[in-house]
Write an enzyme that holds these catalytic residues in place. Structure first.
Site, PDB file in Angstrom:
ATOM      1  N   GLU A  46       0.824  -1.203   0.000  1.00 40.83           N
ATOM      2  CA  GLU A  46       0.000   0.000   0.000  1.00 40.83           C
ATOM      3  C   GLU A  46       0.865   1.263   0.000  1.00 40.83           C
ATOM      4  OE1 GLU A  46      -2.222  -3.122   2.548  1.00 40.83           O
ATOM      5  OE2 GLU A  46      -0.145  -2.598   2.042  1.00 40.83           O
ATOM      6  N   ASP A 198      26.041 -37.591  -1.244  1.00 38.58           N
ATOM      7  CA  ASP A 198      26.099 -36.611  -2.334  1.00 38.58           C
ATOM      8  C   ASP A 198      26.988 -35.405  -2.038  1.00 38.58           C
ATOM      9  OD1 ASP A 198      24.317 -38.287  -3.561  1.00 38.58           O
ATOM     10  OD2 ASP A 198      22.544 -37.047  -3.165  1.00 38.58           O
ATOM     11  N   LEU A 286      11.885 -38.347   3.205  1.00 40.23           N
ATOM     12  CA  LEU A 286      10.702 -38.002   2.414  1.00 40.23           C
ATOM     13  C   LEU A 286       9.514 -38.879   2.800  1.00 40.23           C
ATOM     14  CD1 LEU A 286      12.522 -37.587  -0.998  1.00 40.23           C
ATOM     15  CD2 LEU A 286      11.213 -35.778   0.120  1.00 40.23           C
TER      16      LEU A 286
END
Length: 343
Positions: A46, A198, A286
């Site tokens: 705004e 990794d 996961l």
């Protein structure tokens, strides 16, 4: 309002833990000002919208309608309250897409505007506005970060081979997309095995923008200190069972591994505050999120031309809805939503 959304998206990756917000000021169907929240701790949408009005049009502000994608704030935070700014500029009408779930605002901004005699139109494209700030809404409604699960898999659903050699699944285009995804989230998380196998950097070096906070779960602190994750170039949180310690940008947080680890991690991240996390592996971590039901999106990159005989199987989603599917060369990207989680 659609223009408000377009503007708001310009702040993606730069405003968290604040929401993305866009604002447009209209006089007789002509846009005379527009703005968005550009960066955390800086001016809200705004403010930027009203500032953008040209000197020639400033006398029209008090006869214009302000469109804003989220309820204007009513409290002093990092910046003054936008509701008071609107009142001070004598804007007679405000069109708002949805309310702000943050406890310091949540209806108070609208109430303040109404008390000042300003006409309020509420709920225009409300669902689209909530989708725009899904991370912000989940964070404040469920008191946890927005969780995105991501992995790459072969055509026959393996995410790694049986050998020590790293299996390269996704193509260069998909890799760039993943780095863009990283730039849009507050944090990125991996488990111990992924960190050890990794030695990932977990930065967004293939895309512009900030790096996410790195999170690694390493119960016994097995990750060698010379690995990329433990270099102090990026804030890195190591959840472990041995110590609480801070060394520059490296933060060790001790958890009770005899209890629910995911709940403890999310509780810490809410307090930090970390608004969103992209979980990039490994398979066990996961699957833990999937089995707990605590996830919001899953983004799966599938290489249609790659099959292997044996390897590490990809996680298995539950209670999921396919939201999007698109192609990047020979990779197919699937985007799923948790059908049990609503905002």
């Amino acid at each position: 309002m659609q223009r408000c959304f377009e503007l708001a998206l310009e702040g993606a990756g730069s405003v968290a833990p604040n929401p993305m917000v866009g604002a447009v000021l209209v006089y007789n169907n002509r846009i005379i000002g527009e703005g968005y929240h550009e960066k955390y701790r800086e001016a809200h949408a705004e403010v930027n919208c009203i500032k953008s009005v040209s000197e020639a049009d400033r006398h029209l502000i008090q006869e214009s309608t302000l469109y804003v994608s989220l309820e204007p704030c009513a409290h002093f935070g990092k910046t003054p309250p936008c509701s008071q700014l609107i009142i001070d500029h004598h804007i007679p009408k405000v069109v708002i897409a949805c309310s702000d779930p943050f406890i310091a605002v949540n209806g108070k901004g609208i109430e303040k505007l109404k008390e000042a005699g300003i006409e309020i139109v509420f709920g225009i494209l409300e669902e689209e506005a909530k989708e725009l700030n899904k991370r912000f809404f989940v964070f404040h409604q469920f008191k946890r970060p927005y969780i995105i699960l991501k992995w790459a898999e072969t055509a026959n659903h393996f995410i790694a081979s049986d050998t020590k050699e790293r299996l390269l699944i996704s193509n260069e285009l998909s890799n760039r997309l993943v780095h863009r995804w990283r730039s849009e989230e507050t944090a990125i998380m991996v488990g111990t095995n992924t960190a050890l196998k990794d030695n990932p950097t977990l930065t967004n070096r293939l895309w512009s923008g900030k790096n996410p906070i790195r999170i690694v779960i390493d119960q016994h602190l097995n990750v060698p200190t010379d690995y990329h994750l433990l270099q102090k170039e990026v804030i890195t949180i190591v959840f472990n069972d041995l110590k609480n310690e801070t060394d520059e940008q490296l933060i060790y947080v001790r958890l009770d591994f005899c209890k629910n680890i995911i709940e403890q991690i999310l509780r810490y991240c809410y307090a930090y505050p970390i608004q969103s996390i992209i979980v990039e592996g490994g398979a066990k971590l996961l699957q833990s999120f999937i089995d707990s039901g605590i996830w919001d999106e899953a983004r799966i990159i599938q290489n249609e031309s790659l099959n292997i005989e044996t390897g590490l199987a990809a996680p298995i989603l539950k209670a999921h809805i396919l939201e999007d599917r698109f192609q990047l060369s020979k990779d197919t990207i699937f985007v799923y939503r948790n059908e049990l989680k609503k905002i």
